[in-house]
Scaffold this motif. Structure first.
Motif, PDB file in Angstrom:
ATOM      1  N   GLY A  19       7.896 -23.713 -31.524  1.00 40.96           N
ATOM      2  CA  GLY A  19       8.554 -24.013 -32.798  1.00 40.96           C
ATOM      3  C   GLY A  19       9.789 -24.878 -32.684  1.00 40.96           C
ATOM      4  O   GLY A  19       9.807 -25.869 -31.963  1.00 40.96           O
ATOM      5  N   SER A  20      10.845 -24.465 -33.392  1.00 41.93           N
ATOM      6  CA  SER A  20      12.060 -25.273 -33.548  1.00 41.93           C
ATOM      7  C   SER A  20      12.711 -25.622 -32.207  1.00 41.93           C
ATOM      8  O   SER A  20      13.265 -26.694 -32.020  1.00 41.93           O
ATOM      9  CB  SER A  20      13.067 -24.515 -34.411  1.00 41.93           C
ATOM     10  OG  SER A  20      14.347 -25.084 -34.283  1.00 41.93           O
ATOM     11  N   GLY A  21      12.659 -24.687 -31.247  1.00 42.45           N
ATOM     12  CA  GLY A  21      13.226 -24.979 -29.939  1.00 42.45           C
ATOM     13  C   GLY A  21      14.733 -24.834 -29.855  1.00 42.45           C
ATOM     14  O   GLY A  21      15.376 -25.436 -29.000  1.00 42.45           O
ATOM     15  N   SER A  22      15.347 -24.033 -30.749  1.00 43.12           N
ATOM     16  CA  SER A  22      16.807 -23.841 -30.660  1.00 43.12           C
ATOM     17  C   SER A  22      17.180 -23.143 -29.358  1.00 43.12           C
ATOM     18  O   SER A  22      18.237 -23.404 -28.780  1.00 43.12           O
ATOM     19  CB  SER A  22      17.326 -23.053 -31.863  1.00 43.12           C
ATOM     20  OG  SER A  22      16.843 -21.726 -31.846  1.00 43.12           O
ATOM     21  N   ASN A  23      16.316 -22.269 -28.858  1.00 43.44           N
ATOM     22  CA  ASN A  23      16.580 -21.619 -27.561  1.00 43.44           C
ATOM     23  C   ASN A  23      16.344 -22.591 -26.414  1.00 43.44           C
ATOM     24  O   ASN A  23      17.055 -22.550 -25.409  1.00 43.44           O
ATOM     25  CB  ASN A  23      15.725 -20.363 -27.422  1.00 43.44           C
ATOM     26  CG  ASN A  23      16.247 -19.250 -28.310  1.00 43.44           C
ATOM     27  OD1 ASN A  23      17.221 -18.588 -27.979  1.00 43.44           O
ATOM     28  ND2 ASN A  23      15.621 -19.068 -29.456  1.00 43.44           N
ATOM     29  N   LEU A  24      15.351 -23.456 -26.548  1.00 42.28           N
ATOM     30  CA  LEU A  24      15.173 -24.539 -25.574  1.00 42.28           C
ATOM     31  C   LEU A  24      16.437 -25.386 -25.526  1.00 42.28           C
ATOM     32  O   LEU A  24      16.937 -25.727 -24.452  1.00 42.28           O
ATOM     33  CB  LEU A  24      13.986 -25.419 -25.976  1.00 42.28           C
ATOM     34  CG  LEU A  24      13.902 -26.782 -25.300  1.00 42.28           C
ATOM     35  CD1 LEU A  24      13.627 -26.650 -23.805  1.00 42.28           C
ATOM     36  CD2 LEU A  24      12.843 -27.663 -25.973  1.00 42.28           C
ATOM     37  N   ALA A 111      10.106 -19.595 -24.536  1.00 44.92           N
ATOM     38  CA  ALA A 111      11.233 -19.635 -25.482  1.00 44.92           C
ATOM     39  C   ALA A 111      10.668 -19.822 -26.881  1.00 44.92           C
ATOM     40  O   ALA A 111      10.680 -20.924 -27.441  1.00 44.92           O
ATOM     41  CB  ALA A 111      12.184 -20.772 -25.112  1.00 44.92           C
ATOM     42  N   HIS A 136      12.397 -12.119 -26.272  1.00 42.10           N
ATOM     43  CA  HIS A 136      11.749 -11.319 -27.301  1.00 42.10           C
ATOM     44  C   HIS A 136      12.794 -10.683 -28.204  1.00 42.10           C
ATOM     45  O   HIS A 136      13.758 -10.094 -27.704  1.00 42.10           O
ATOM     46  CB  HIS A 136      10.883 -10.226 -26.646  1.00 42.10           C
ATOM     47  CG  HIS A 136      10.132  -9.401 -27.615  1.00 42.10           C
ATOM     48  ND1 HIS A 136       9.262  -9.936 -28.543  1.00 42.10           N
ATOM     49  CD2 HIS A 136      10.128  -8.062 -27.830  1.00 42.10           C
ATOM     50  CE1 HIS A 136       8.756  -8.963 -29.280  1.00 42.10           C
ATOM     51  NE2 HIS A 136       9.263  -7.821 -28.882  1.00 42.10           N
ATOM     52  N   PRO A 137      12.607 -10.805 -29.532  1.00 38.81           N
ATOM     53  CA  PRO A 137      13.622 -10.299 -30.465  1.00 38.81           C
ATOM     54  C   PRO A 137      13.489  -8.803 -30.742  1.00 38.81           C
ATOM     55  O   PRO A 137      13.324  -8.368 -31.887  1.00 38.81           O
ATOM     56  CB  PRO A 137      13.358 -11.116 -31.730  1.00 38.81           C
ATOM     57  CG  PRO A 137      11.882 -11.373 -31.699  1.00 38.81           C
ATOM     58  CD  PRO A 137      11.515 -11.506 -30.234  1.00 38.81           C
ATOM     59  N   GLY A 145       5.181  -7.621 -29.964  1.00 36.55           N
ATOM     60  CA  GLY A 145       4.356  -8.661 -30.568  1.00 36.55           C
ATOM     61  C   GLY A 145       5.117  -9.621 -31.455  1.00 36.55           C
ATOM     62  O   GLY A 145       6.336  -9.762 -31.348  1.00 36.55           O
ATOM     63  N   ILE A 149      11.275  -9.410 -35.959  1.00 41.59           N
ATOM     64  CA  ILE A 149      12.508  -9.439 -36.747  1.00 41.59           C
ATOM     65  C   ILE A 149      12.231  -8.933 -38.160  1.00 41.59           C
ATOM     66  O   ILE A 149      12.971  -8.108 -38.697  1.00 41.59           O
ATOM     67  CB  ILE A 149      13.101 -10.872 -36.783  1.00 41.59           C
ATOM     68  CG1 ILE A 149      13.396 -11.368 -35.358  1.00 41.59           C
ATOM     69  CG2 ILE A 149      14.372 -10.906 -37.634  1.00 41.59           C
ATOM     70  CD1 ILE A 149      13.875 -12.814 -35.272  1.00 41.59           C
ATOM     71  N   HIS A 202      19.315 -15.161 -33.927  1.00 45.71           N
ATOM     72  CA  HIS A 202      19.253 -16.457 -33.249  1.00 45.71           C
ATOM     73  C   HIS A 202      20.561 -16.789 -32.526  1.00 45.71           C
ATOM     74  O   HIS A 202      20.562 -17.267 -31.398  1.00 45.71           O
ATOM     75  CB  HIS A 202      18.913 -17.577 -34.238  1.00 45.71           C
ATOM     76  CG  HIS A 202      17.469 -17.621 -34.629  1.00 45.71           C
ATOM     77  ND1 HIS A 202      16.464 -17.179 -33.812  1.00 45.71           N
ATOM     78  CD2 HIS A 202      16.852 -18.022 -35.760  1.00 45.71           C
ATOM     79  CE1 HIS A 202      15.295 -17.322 -34.415  1.00 45.71           C
ATOM     80  NE2 HIS A 202      15.506 -17.832 -35.604  1.00 45.71           N
TER      81      HIS A 202
HETATM   82  N1  LIG Z   1       7.531 -12.619 -29.858  1.00 46.92           N
HETATM   83  C1  LIG Z   1       8.162 -13.856 -29.530  1.00 46.92           C
HETATM   84  C2  LIG Z   1       9.140 -14.270 -30.590  1.00 46.92           C
HETATM   85  O1  LIG Z   1       9.101 -13.783 -31.719  1.00 46.92           O
HETATM   86  N2  LIG Z   1      10.015 -15.193 -30.214  1.00 46.92           N
HETATM   87  C3  LIG Z   1      11.023 -15.685 -31.144  1.00 46.92           C
HETATM   88  O2  LIG Z   1      10.729 -17.031 -31.496  1.00 46.92           O
HETATM   89  C4  LIG Z   1      11.966 -17.648 -31.891  1.00 46.92           C
HETATM   90  C5  LIG Z   1      12.007 -19.025 -31.300  1.00 46.92           C
HETATM   91  O3  LIG Z   1      13.046 -19.759 -31.891  1.00 46.92           O
HETATM   92  P1  LIG Z   1      13.315 -21.271 -31.396  1.00 46.92           P
HETATM   93  O4  LIG Z   1      11.989 -21.996 -31.461  1.00 46.92           O
HETATM   94  O5  LIG Z   1      14.339 -21.784 -32.355  1.00 46.92           O
HETATM   95  O6  LIG Z   1      13.823 -21.186 -29.982  1.00 46.92           O
HETATM   96  C6  LIG Z   1      13.092 -16.752 -31.381  1.00 46.92           C
HETATM   97  O7  LIG Z   1      13.700 -16.074 -32.460  1.00 46.92           O
HETATM   98  C7  LIG Z   1      12.379 -15.758 -30.494  1.00 46.92           C
HETATM   99  O8  LIG Z   1      12.975 -14.472 -30.499  1.00 46.92           O
END
Ligand SMILES: NCC(=O)N[C@@H]1O[C@H](COP(=O)([O-])[O-])[C@@H](O)[C@H]1O
Ligand SMILES: Nc1nc2c(c(=O)[nH]1)N[C@@H](CN(C=O)c1ccc(C(=O)N[C@@H](CCC(=O)O)C(=O)O)cc1)CN2
Length: 226
Positions: A19-24, A111, A136-137, A145, A149, A202
């Motif tokens: 997805g967005s990749g803010s953790n990346l 991530a 994992h949140p 799974g 959140i 986040h």
């Molecule tokens: N079960 C895995 C899961 O829910 N992962 C969640 O995906 C998001 C990725 O955000 P990002 O794309 O902005 O990094 C994060 O909130 C992470 O906890």
């Protein structure tokens, strides 16, 4: 605290996203700082073509690869009634493992990678002695799974909990049950909406993913693997 071994080659990290990749982005920004010394991201792989994280990787001049599931589902049309698409999933995962291992990373970081990894991926990566870690949140053993959140929020609204958490853990076949590396409890109190809880989580995740990755790399150093 293990001293970062600055004499070694940078630890090569492969990051899986959806997805967005803010953790990346947090990992990109932390590489070669005190937060994550002597580390470089070798490649970012996404199962989703529209993942903004692929653009973040390109902007940081990091090799970015889209590895989609659709061609594998088309090769196994007989599985269309099976929501798990097991054979398509395994063929996809086997190729994903080859993509990852081609870069010879020291560690793989999930991530926000939103696919369950089968042993078709886990086994070849384990044979190469490359650890896989995941953000994992939820706290370990609490919520499992996808959609954790939202589930924490729903239980908070139902008066069943006031806290949740996040963790970085090793990835094993049993989803979200691998050994935790670092965890952080997060209070839900004060959040008025699910979106406010997501934003709070986040913000904490971005620090934890860097801390967890650094901890895992330090273990590799202690074990003489980098
Ligand atoms: N079960 C895995 C899961 O829910 N992962 C969640 O995906 C998001 C990725 O955000 P990002 O794309 O902005 O990094 C994060 O909130 C992470 O906890
Ligand atoms: N074998 C493992 N694979 C993965 C793990 C793990 O611990 N073991 N962690 C996940 C990340 N994750 C939670 O942290 C997670 C992501 C996605 C799912 C899930 O149910 N995915 C569905 C598809 C959902 C979708 O397409 O939106 C699926 O794969 O069928 C569960 C947990 C990374 N993989």
């Amino acid at each position: 605290m293990a001293q970062a071994n600055s004499s070694r080659e940078p630890a090569r990290i492969t990051v899986l996203i959806s997805g967005s990749g803010s953790n990346l982005q947090a990992l990109i920004d932390a590489c070669n700082t005190e937060a994550l010394p002597n580390a470089k991201i070798a490649r970012v792989l996404s199962d989703r073509k529209d993942a903004y994280g692929l653009k973040r990787a390109e902007a940081a001049h990091i090799p970015a690869t889209y590895h989609g599931i659709l061609p594998y589902k088309k090769q196994h049309p007989d599985e269309s009634k099976d929501p798990q698409w097991q054979e398509a999933r395994r063929a996809y995962d086997a190729d994903l493992a080859q993509h990852v291992l081609a870069d010879n990373p020291e560690i793989v970081v999930c991530a926000g990678f939103m696919r369950i990894l089968s042993t078709a991926f886990l086994d070849p990566v384990k044979i190469s002695k490359t650890p896989i870690i995941n953000l994992h949140p939820s706290l370990h053993g609490d919520l499992i799974g996808a959609g954790c959140i939202k589930r924490a929020w729903d239980e908070y609204e139902a008066g069943k909990r006031t806290k949740t958490g996040i963790m970085i853990h090793y990835v094993i076949a049993e989803v979200d049950m691998g050994e935790p590396i670092v965890q952080e409890e997060i209070s839900i109190e004060g959040c008025k909406t699910l979106k406010e809880l997501e934003e709070r989580i986040h913000q904490h995740e971005h620090g934890l993913i860097v801390k967890g990755t650094k901890t895992a790399v330090e273990k590799l150093e202690r074990d003489g693997k980098v």
